[in-house]
Scaffold this active site. Structure first.
Site, PDB file in Angstrom:
ATOM      1  N   ASP A 187       8.885  -4.253  -3.208  1.00 45.16           N
ATOM      2  CA  ASP A 187       8.575  -5.329  -2.271  1.00 45.16           C
ATOM      3  C   ASP A 187       9.536  -5.355  -1.082  1.00 45.16           C
ATOM      4  O   ASP A 187      10.703  -4.991  -1.218  1.00 45.16           O
ATOM      5  CB  ASP A 187       8.645  -6.667  -3.027  1.00 45.16           C
ATOM      6  CG  ASP A 187       8.009  -7.797  -2.240  1.00 45.16           C
ATOM      7  OD1 ASP A 187       7.246  -7.518  -1.295  1.00 45.16           O
ATOM      8  OD2 ASP A 187       8.288  -8.960  -2.571  1.00 45.16           O
ATOM      9  N   ASN A 212      -4.117  -6.815  -2.780  1.00 44.31           N
ATOM     10  CA  ASN A 212      -3.686  -6.171  -1.527  1.00 44.31           C
ATOM     11  C   ASN A 212      -4.843  -5.740  -0.621  1.00 44.31           C
ATOM     12  O   ASN A 212      -4.644  -5.456   0.558  1.00 44.31           O
ATOM     13  CB  ASN A 212      -2.775  -4.963  -1.814  1.00 44.31           C
ATOM     14  CG  ASN A 212      -1.389  -5.347  -2.269  1.00 44.31           C
ATOM     15  OD1 ASN A 212      -0.728  -4.601  -2.989  1.00 44.31           O
ATOM     16  ND2 ASN A 212      -0.916  -6.525  -1.856  1.00 44.31           N
TER      17      ASN A 212
HETATM   18  C1  FPP Z   1       4.988  -4.614  -0.871  1.00 43.57           C
HETATM   19  O1  FPP Z   1       5.749  -4.895   0.301  1.00 43.57           O
HETATM   20  C2  FPP Z   1       4.568  -3.218  -0.867  1.00 43.57           C
HETATM   21  C3  FPP Z   1       3.280  -2.787  -0.962  1.00 43.57           C
HETATM   22  C4  FPP Z   1       2.135  -3.717  -1.097  1.00 43.57           C
HETATM   23  C5  FPP Z   1       2.942  -1.349  -0.891  1.00 43.57           C
HETATM   24  C6  FPP Z   1       3.854  -0.422  -1.639  1.00 43.57           C
HETATM   25  C7  FPP Z   1       3.502   0.963  -1.268  1.00 43.57           C
HETATM   26  C8  FPP Z   1       4.396   1.963  -1.035  1.00 43.57           C
HETATM   27  C9  FPP Z   1       5.860   1.819  -1.229  1.00 43.57           C
HETATM   28  C10 FPP Z   1       3.940   3.295  -0.543  1.00 43.57           C
HETATM   29  C11 FPP Z   1       2.926   4.031  -1.330  1.00 43.57           C
HETATM   30  C12 FPP Z   1       3.242   4.248  -2.749  1.00 43.57           C
HETATM   31  C13 FPP Z   1       3.327   5.455  -3.383  1.00 43.57           C
HETATM   32  C14 FPP Z   1       3.384   5.452  -4.859  1.00 43.57           C
HETATM   33  C15 FPP Z   1       3.362   6.739  -2.663  1.00 43.57           C
HETATM   34  P1  FPP Z   1       5.154  -5.917   1.374  1.00 43.57           P
HETATM   35  O2  FPP Z   1       4.338  -5.172   2.342  1.00 43.57           O
HETATM   36  O3  FPP Z   1       4.449  -7.031   0.662  1.00 43.57           O
HETATM   37  O4  FPP Z   1       6.469  -6.440   2.048  1.00 43.57           O
HETATM   38  P2  FPP Z   1       6.709  -7.895   2.660  1.00 43.57           P
HETATM   39  O5  FPP Z   1       6.670  -8.856   1.496  1.00 43.57           O
HETATM   40  O6  FPP Z   1       8.070  -7.777   3.275  1.00 43.57           O
HETATM   41  O7  FPP Z   1       5.628  -8.135   3.650  1.00 43.57           O
END
Ligand code: FPP
Length: 248
Positions: free
Chosen positions: A29, A77
């Site tokens: 996150d 998501n």
């Molecule tokens: C949450 O941070 C993250 C995600 C919803 C996506 C995670 C995906 C990756 C790290 C890349 C792809 C994965 C692999 C396995 C190659 P957020 O966007 O909710 O952050 P925020 O809360 O700061 O907005």
């Protein structure tokens, strides 16, 4: 690392790499906030997050973690802007494509979640990677993708109800073991440690059944800034806790 163990207090100052948790899970996150702080598009945060993910896979495998699980994309998501969903799916594509060829050999990859709504080329890449990596046992890497903890329990219950209706199981035979056999994580131990960076302190529908006795470690660092020493800190925190599983 035993010499760092203060014998009297039993407080570790460094993780004991000979007694690591078997299963460590990560809620990756903070990618969006990382990008915002730098006035970059959110996709740049996910890109950096994917690099960190790759390094963590390598590190976990090298230190001897047997099961690693990451929350890559939740059932919720899909509500994000299409451009952002596309950028995460592209990162996944690229990981699924080259993970087996040269990067994460000896790691068995499993996808936790409902694959059906994913793009057909991603489903094909998943099927190939799951089949090709099935021979490896150095570490099992679970990628939770289109995953929701409640949905996982629901689909298990539906399957079991079907088996009861078909007469293959009686209601009395339905116990925790039967339910666990119908989860995406069937056959794997529950996570010992769940790490959530970014300062949020909740599980967000991640491994709802499996987390019943997990130690939770919340950290203030954003996922794209997460480094090996952060994992060491979380392992240390874990090892200094006393797990009783409801006993005394
Ligand atoms: C949450 O941070 C993250 C995600 C919803 C996506 C995670 C995906 C990756 C790290 C890349 C792809 C994965 C692999 C396995 C190659 P957020 O966007 O909710 O952050 P925020 O809360 O700061 O907005």
């Amino acid at each position: 690392m035993a010499w760092f163990n203060l014998k009297k207090s039993k407080v570790l100052l460094r993780p004991d790499f000979e007694h690591l948790p078997a299963h460590v899970a990560f809620i990756m996150d903070g990618n969006g906030r990382w990008a915002k702080k730098r006035r970059l598009p959110r996709s740049a945060g996910h890109q950096k997050g994917a690099q960190v993910f790759r390094d963590m896979v390598r590190y976990c495998k090298d230190i001897g973690i047997k099961y690693m699980t990451v929350y890559a994309f939740s059932t919720e998501n899909w509500k994000r802007p299409q451009q952002e969903v596309d950028s995460i799916m592209d990162l996944l594509r690229s990981y699924l494509k080259d993970a087996f060829d040269y990067r994460e050999e000896e790691v068995r990859v499993k996808i936790l979640g409902d694959k059906a709504p994913l793009a057909p080329d991603i489903i094909a890449l998943i099927d190939k990677l799951e089949a090709d990596s099935a021979q490896y046992d150095k570490m099992i890497l679970n990628i939770a993708l289109n995953y929701g903890g409640r949905a996982e329990i629901m689909q298990a219950v539906q399957q079991i109800a079907g088996e009861v209706a078909a007469g293959r199981l009686t209601p009395e035979q339905v116990d925790e073991t039967v339910l666990e056999e119908h989860l995406y994580t069937a056959g794997q131990p529950d996570p010992d440690l769940i790490i959530r960076p970014s300062g949020e302190q909740r599980l967000s529908n991640f491994l709802m059944w499996q987390s019943a006795y997990s130690e939770l470690v919340f950290m203030d660092v954003l996922w794209p800034d997460f480094r090996r020493h952060h994992l060491d800190r979380a392992l240390l925190e874990y090892q200094n806790r006393n797990r009783r599983f409801g006993g005394v």
